[in-house]
Design a protein around this motif. Structure first.
Motif, PDB file in Angstrom:
ATOM      1  N   MET A 235       0.848  -1.200   0.000  1.00 47.82           N
ATOM      2  CA  MET A 235       0.000   0.000   0.000  1.00 47.82           C
ATOM      3  C   MET A 235       0.881   1.247   0.000  1.00 47.82           C
ATOM      4  SD  MET A 235      -2.780   1.863   0.302  1.00 47.82           S
ATOM      5  CE  MET A 235      -4.154   0.761   0.677  1.00 47.82           C
ATOM      6  N   LEU A 236       0.559   2.171  -0.869  1.00 51.68           N
ATOM      7  CA  LEU A 236       1.238   3.461  -0.887  1.00 51.68           C
ATOM      8  C   LEU A 236       0.666   4.363   0.200  1.00 51.68           C
ATOM      9  CD1 LEU A 236       1.234   4.037  -4.734  1.00 51.68           C
ATOM     10  CD2 LEU A 236       3.305   3.965  -3.331  1.00 51.68           C
ATOM     11  N   ARG A 237       1.547   5.023   0.936  1.00 50.38           N
ATOM     12  CA  ARG A 237       1.134   6.004   1.932  1.00 50.38           C
ATOM     13  C   ARG A 237       1.822   7.326   1.627  1.00 50.38           C
ATOM     14  NH1 ARG A 237       1.831   1.240   4.839  1.00 50.38           N
ATOM     15  NH2 ARG A 237      -0.027   0.556   5.997  1.00 50.38           N
ATOM     16  N   LEU A 238       1.043   8.390   1.649  1.00 49.07           N
ATOM     17  CA  LEU A 238       1.578   9.733   1.431  1.00 49.07           C
ATOM     18  C   LEU A 238       1.369  10.558   2.683  1.00 49.07           C
ATOM     19  CD1 LEU A 238       2.718  12.076  -0.269  1.00 49.07           C
ATOM     20  CD2 LEU A 238       0.374  12.495  -1.080  1.00 49.07           C
ATOM     21  N   TYR A 239       2.470  10.979   3.291  1.00 49.87           N
ATOM     22  CA  TYR A 239       2.405  11.895   4.426  1.00 49.87           C
ATOM     23  C   TYR A 239       2.337  13.317   3.875  1.00 49.87           C
ATOM     24  CZ  TYR A 239       3.715   7.893   7.326  1.00 49.87           C
ATOM     25  OH  TYR A 239       3.746   6.676   7.965  1.00 49.87           O
ATOM     26  N   HIS A 240       1.296  14.018   4.263  1.00 48.57           N
ATOM     27  CA  HIS A 240       0.910  15.292   3.669  1.00 48.57           C
ATOM     28  C   HIS A 240       0.569  16.249   4.822  1.00 48.57           C
ATOM     29  CE1 HIS A 240      -0.727  18.093   0.850  1.00 48.57           C
ATOM     30  NE2 HIS A 240      -1.424  17.270   0.089  1.00 48.57           N
ATOM     31  N   ILE A 241       0.532  17.537   4.536  1.00 49.80           N
ATOM     32  CA  ILE A 241      -0.040  18.514   5.459  1.00 49.80           C
ATOM     33  C   ILE A 241      -1.236  19.135   4.746  1.00 49.80           C
ATOM     34  CG2 ILE A 241       0.302  20.618   6.807  1.00 49.80           C
ATOM     35  CD1 ILE A 241       3.324  20.018   6.725  1.00 49.80           C
ATOM     36  N   LEU A 242      -2.424  18.829   5.203  1.00 51.13           N
ATOM     37  CA  LEU A 242      -3.626  19.384   4.603  1.00 51.13           C
ATOM     38  C   LEU A 242      -3.889  20.777   5.169  1.00 51.13           C
ATOM     39  CD1 LEU A 242      -5.927  16.225   4.595  1.00 51.13           C
ATOM     40  CD2 LEU A 242      -4.509  17.125   2.726  1.00 51.13           C
TER      41      LEU A 242
ATOM     42  N   LEU B 102      -0.420  10.887  -7.981  1.00 49.03           N
ATOM     43  CA  LEU B 102      -1.056   9.622  -7.591  1.00 49.03           C
ATOM     44  C   LEU B 102      -2.458   9.524  -8.172  1.00 49.03           C
ATOM     45  CD1 LEU B 102       0.150   9.498  -3.884  1.00 49.03           C
ATOM     46  CD2 LEU B 102       0.714   7.802  -5.643  1.00 49.03           C
ATOM     47  N   ARG B 103      -3.196  10.634  -8.154  1.00 44.24           N
ATOM     48  CA  ARG B 103      -4.545  10.629  -8.739  1.00 44.24           C
ATOM     49  C   ARG B 103      -4.473  10.455 -10.251  1.00 44.24           C
ATOM     50  NH1 ARG B 103      -5.329  15.852  -5.660  1.00 44.24           N
ATOM     51  NH2 ARG B 103      -5.688  15.197  -3.516  1.00 44.24           N
ATOM     52  N   GLU B 104      -3.533  11.145 -10.884  1.00 47.43           N
ATOM     53  CA  GLU B 104      -3.402  11.031 -12.345  1.00 47.43           C
ATOM     54  C   GLU B 104      -3.095   9.595 -12.758  1.00 47.43           C
ATOM     55  OE1 GLU B 104      -4.245  13.082 -14.500  1.00 47.43           O
ATOM     56  OE2 GLU B 104      -3.720  15.146 -14.020  1.00 47.43           O
ATOM     57  N   LEU B 105      -2.313   8.904 -11.947  1.00 43.65           N
ATOM     58  CA  LEU B 105      -1.943   7.526 -12.271  1.00 43.65           C
ATOM     59  C   LEU B 105      -3.009   6.522 -11.855  1.00 43.65           C
ATOM     60  CD1 LEU B 105       1.839   7.575 -11.241  1.00 43.65           C
ATOM     61  CD2 LEU B 105       0.854   7.828 -13.525  1.00 43.65           C
ATOM     62  N   GLY B 106      -4.052   7.005 -11.176  1.00 44.55           N
ATOM     63  CA  GLY B 106      -5.121   6.112 -10.751  1.00 44.55           C
ATOM     64  C   GLY B 106      -4.691   5.131  -9.680  1.00 44.55           C
ATOM     65  N   LEU B 107      -3.727   5.518  -8.855  1.00 47.03           N
ATOM     66  CA  LEU B 107      -3.206   4.625  -7.833  1.00 47.03           C
ATOM     67  C   LEU B 107      -3.955   4.794  -6.518  1.00 47.03           C
ATOM     68  CD1 LEU B 107       0.617   5.136  -8.483  1.00 47.03           C
ATOM     69  CD2 LEU B 107      -0.796   3.187  -9.181  1.00 47.03           C
ATOM     70  N   GLU B 108      -4.225   3.703  -5.860  1.00 43.00           N
ATOM     71  CA  GLU B 108      -4.813   3.765  -4.528  1.00 43.00           C
ATOM     72  C   GLU B 108      -3.711   4.110  -3.539  1.00 43.00           C
ATOM     73  OE1 GLU B 108      -6.974   0.326  -3.414  1.00 43.00           O
ATOM     74  OE2 GLU B 108      -8.301   0.378  -5.164  1.00 43.00           O
TER      75      GLU B 108
ATOM     76  N   ASP C 286       6.281   3.351   0.217  1.00 39.87           N
ATOM     77  CA  ASP C 286       5.846   2.358  -0.766  1.00 39.87           C
ATOM     78  C   ASP C 286       6.178   0.979  -0.217  1.00 39.87           C
ATOM     79  OD1 ASP C 286       5.135   0.836  -2.919  1.00 39.87           O
ATOM     80  OD2 ASP C 286       6.633   1.650  -4.297  1.00 39.87           O
ATOM     81  N   ASP C 287       5.267   0.469   0.610  1.00 37.62           N
ATOM     82  CA  ASP C 287       5.441  -0.854   1.199  1.00 37.62           C
ATOM     83  C   ASP C 287       6.789  -0.970   1.913  1.00 37.62           C
ATOM     84  OD1 ASP C 287       4.577  -3.388   1.888  1.00 37.62           O
ATOM     85  OD2 ASP C 287       5.364  -4.319   0.059  1.00 37.62           O
ATOM     86  N   GLY C 288       7.130   0.066   2.664  1.00 43.98           N
ATOM     87  CA  GLY C 288       8.361   0.055   3.436  1.00 43.98           C
ATOM     88  C   GLY C 288       9.519   0.792   2.800  1.00 43.98           C
ATOM     89  N   PHE C 289       9.425   1.110   1.511  1.00 40.16           N
ATOM     90  CA  PHE C 289      10.449   1.919   0.845  1.00 40.16           C
ATOM     91  C   PHE C 289      10.091   3.383   1.078  1.00 40.16           C
ATOM     92  CE2 PHE C 289      11.781   4.245  -3.074  1.00 40.16           C
ATOM     93  CZ  PHE C 289      13.155   4.182  -2.856  1.00 40.16           C
TER      94      PHE C 289
END
Length: 211
Positions: free
Chosen positions: A1-8, A26-32, A65-68
């Motif tokens: 699972m991809l995780r994005l740390y962001h400041i909203l 990520l949205r453009e690529l259609g990735l969850e 990215d799954d630990g990366f």
């Protein structure tokens, strides 16, 4: 699972424009992906803050990215395109790819420092004239590049994503885009893309009456 740390966006922070780049891609690529909203005062700024283990700079974006773990928005954009993306967002052909990377580098090394200099003068009550003149010069370069074309490079790419996240941040600082018709046309084209329906981007456009 991809995780994005962001400041909203929040009352004391407009949101992370650098993390916005990654969210758009990520949205453009259609990735969850899982978007993790970070409290910068608690999770990033203190030297002992937990996210400093992921990014010692204490900044977002951070991609897991799954630990990366990867930080620096330009590196993340390139990584996602190379690992998942369709070629048009970061072309394989060397010259087309180099053109995209040229503008990606320009955004990071030339445009963002000028933006930050104007921001610091604006919020610090300092002399803004020199910083504003530098910004106007760089917007003129971008206007010239966009004249007669739809996108910054040969096709819509991560160069548009990087610059599209940063350029509108000038609008809340009072920069007037009236003399840059090609740039305004480009921003309007970005706004039509579903991936750009993001409150950070739209709030900047509203500040300049471009929403």
């Amino acid at each position: 699972m991809l995780r994005l740390y962001h400041i909203l966006p929040r009352a004391d922070h407009p949101g992370s424009h650098n993390a916005l780049k990654v969210a758009v891609l990520l949205r453009e690529l259609g990735l969850e992906f899982e978007l993790i909203d970070v409290d910068p005062a608690r999770e990033l700024r203190p030297a002992e803050a937990p996210l400093r283990r992921l990014n010692p700079n204490g900044l977002t974006p951070i991609l897991d990215d799954d630990g990366f773990i990867l930080w620096e928005s330009s590196a993340i954009l390139q990584y996602l395109c190379d690992s998942r993306g369709p070629a048009p967002l970061l072309p394989i052909e060397p010259q087309h790819r180099a053109r995209v990377l040229q503008w990606l580098g320009w955004e990071a090394s030339t445009f963002i420092p000028a933006l930050m200099a104007l921001y610091m003068a604006h919020v610090g009550g300092g002399e803004e004239a020199a910083a504003a003149a530098r910004v106007d010069f760089l917007l003129g370069m971008l206007e010239q590049q966009l004249s007669g074309r739809d996108w910054v490079a040969d096709a819509y790419s991560i160069a548009d994503i990087a610059l599209g996240a940063g350029v509108p941040a000038l609008l809340p600082l009072g920069v007037d885009f009236a003399s840059y018709p090609a740039l305004r046309h480009w921003l309007a084209a970005l706004r039509q893309r579903p991936a750009w329906r993001d409150e950070i981007f739209l709030a900047d456009l509203r500040a300049g009456n471009l929403a």
